[in-house]
Design a protein around this motif. Sequence first.
Motif, PDB file in Angstrom:
ATOM      1  N   ALA A  10      69.168  -1.556  49.416  1.00 55.33           N
ATOM      2  CA  ALA A  10      69.709  -0.349  48.775  1.00 55.33           C
ATOM      3  C   ALA A  10      69.102  -0.105  47.400  1.00 55.33           C
ATOM      4  O   ALA A  10      68.984  -1.025  46.584  1.00 55.33           O
ATOM      5  CB  ALA A  10      71.220  -0.461  48.661  1.00 55.33           C
ATOM      6  N   ALA A  11      68.746   1.144  47.132  1.00 51.69           N
ATOM      7  CA  ALA A  11      68.266   1.556  45.815  1.00 51.69           C
ATOM      8  C   ALA A  11      69.340   2.331  45.064  1.00 51.69           C
ATOM      9  O   ALA A  11      69.596   2.073  43.885  1.00 51.69           O
ATOM     10  CB  ALA A  11      67.005   2.403  45.950  1.00 51.69           C
ATOM     11  N   PHE A  12      69.960   3.308  45.723  1.00 53.30           N
ATOM     12  CA  PHE A  12      71.013   4.117  45.117  1.00 53.30           C
ATOM     13  C   PHE A  12      72.079   4.404  46.169  1.00 53.30           C
ATOM     14  O   PHE A  12      71.805   4.407  47.362  1.00 53.30           O
ATOM     15  CB  PHE A  12      70.461   5.457  44.597  1.00 53.30           C
ATOM     16  N   GLU A  13      73.300   4.678  45.681  1.00 52.01           N
ATOM     17  CA  GLU A  13      74.398   5.095  46.542  1.00 52.01           C
ATOM     18  C   GLU A  13      75.220   6.156  45.844  1.00 52.01           C
ATOM     19  O   GLU A  13      75.315   6.172  44.613  1.00 52.01           O
ATOM     20  CB  GLU A  13      75.308   3.918  46.882  1.00 52.01           C
ATOM     21  N   ALA A  14      75.827   7.031  46.629  1.00 50.40           N
ATOM     22  CA  ALA A  14      76.686   8.064  46.063  1.00 50.40           C
ATOM     23  C   ALA A  14      77.823   8.355  47.026  1.00 50.40           C
ATOM     24  O   ALA A  14      77.596   8.860  48.131  1.00 50.40           O
ATOM     25  CB  ALA A  14      75.889   9.346  45.791  1.00 50.40           C
ATOM     26  N   ASP A  15      79.045   8.024  46.630  1.00 52.01           N
ATOM     27  CA  ASP A  15      80.213   8.338  47.441  1.00 52.01           C
ATOM     28  C   ASP A  15      80.566   9.816  47.318  1.00 52.01           C
ATOM     29  O   ASP A  15      80.269  10.468  46.313  1.00 52.01           O
ATOM     30  CB  ASP A  15      81.404   7.488  47.005  1.00 52.01           C
ATOM     31  N   VAL A  16      81.233  10.318  48.348  1.00 48.87           N
ATOM     32  CA  VAL A  16      81.528  11.741  48.467  1.00 48.87           C
ATOM     33  C   VAL A  16      82.995  11.940  48.829  1.00 48.87           C
ATOM     34  O   VAL A  16      83.530  11.247  49.696  1.00 48.87           O
ATOM     35  CB  VAL A  16      80.632  12.393  49.550  1.00 48.87           C
ATOM     36  N   ASP A  17      83.647  12.884  48.159  1.00 49.62           N
ATOM     37  CA  ASP A  17      85.033  13.258  48.469  1.00 49.62           C
ATOM     38  C   ASP A  17      85.101  14.761  48.689  1.00 49.62           C
ATOM     39  O   ASP A  17      85.625  15.509  47.874  1.00 49.62           O
ATOM     40  CB  ASP A  17      85.975  12.830  47.339  1.00 49.62           C
ATOM     41  N   ASN A  18      84.567  15.212  49.822  1.00 46.68           N
ATOM     42  CA  ASN A  18      84.549  16.649  50.086  1.00 46.68           C
ATOM     43  C   ASN A  18      85.896  17.194  50.525  1.00 46.68           C
ATOM     44  O   ASN A  18      86.166  18.387  50.373  1.00 46.68           O
ATOM     45  CB  ASN A  18      83.500  16.980  51.155  1.00 46.68           C
ATOM     46  N   ASP A  19      86.773  16.324  51.078  1.00 43.15           N
ATOM     47  CA  ASP A  19      88.075  16.826  51.521  1.00 43.15           C
ATOM     48  C   ASP A  19      89.126  16.793  50.410  1.00 43.15           C
ATOM     49  O   ASP A  19      90.281  17.162  50.623  1.00 43.15           O
ATOM     50  CB  ASP A  19      88.569  16.066  52.745  1.00 43.15           C
ATOM     51  N   LYS A  20      88.727  16.339  49.219  1.00 41.97           N
ATOM     52  CA  LYS A  20      89.568  16.393  48.009  1.00 41.97           C
ATOM     53  C   LYS A  20      90.897  15.653  48.176  1.00 41.97           C
ATOM     54  O   LYS A  20      91.929  16.089  47.675  1.00 41.97           O
ATOM     55  CB  LYS A  20      89.837  17.851  47.614  1.00 41.97           C
TER      56      LYS A  20
END
Length: 315
Positions: free
Chosen positions: A109-119
Amino acid sequence: MKFVQRRAFQRALAATAIATAMVTTAGTAFAAGNPVDAKEQRAKAEAQHRAHGPKGLAAPRAAAQGRVETPTFSMTAVDKRTGNLYLYFPNRQGGFDARYDVGVDYSFAAFEADVDNDKDGHSESTWHVDKNGQLTYTYHRSEFDLDTKTIGGGWQIYDKVLSPGNLAGAGEADIIARDKAGVLWLYLGYPDGRVTARTKIGGGWGQYTEIAGQGDLNGDGLTDIVARDKDGVLWLYTGTGDRNDPFNRRTKIGGGWNAYNRILSVGDLDGDGRSDLVARANNGDLYRYSGNGDSSDPFDNRVKIGWGYNIYNLL
């Protein structure tokens, strides 16, 4: 930074977080293998923690309409020596629970980004950038049914990739990436993890040694970031919501930030609904800077929340 007096119980809770920061909880045995399997094992650990974590800590403070505008994500830590993956789950009181051993090799892994699109305040999917330049997206079909899709290659041209949230007003989280010439680019995200063709934000971003952010820092509802220059000065870039020009002119926050070798954000750590910063000192100590919503001075005085973190690559 403003001086904010903390209540006695908050200081006690912070002390507890410090005392337990380097304790290893039970996890699976370490195993090298397919990066896709490792990514999905990480996502499974997140889902299990959310389902079975301590009551009262799992649910972030929601906005009046039932949406959470500032998420709370785990911190991803990869052991520099072994490549083993650990997760640090926020305790919603300003620090992290004892580390969770996911038991997989994450050295790809180089980078990671979590996502919360459903808020809902939690990560339901994650973008990964591997060292070979491949961008993938791990997401939940259901609570424990996971899949990982390949979005595209060529991301090795970037030396910094992050997703601070929704930058262009479309509703989903977006990606910013800095190339090795110092040019910053914006990729708009789709709900299924795909991204648009990139849009140039501007040049000169090579002057910064750290770029971080997760959500709104000044209280206007738009996504902001901070950037540290080579002299150790931290700058605030407030969001505009315009995909063609997503940031206003920078505002100086303060100096002395070269005391840290890693600056990042996992969103709201202390449960007040505002985005915070996490900073690792050169000796491995970990600090929280709580967000206060002030555009000119957006962080309270630092609070120590752990030590010994120099053994990790913090993604």
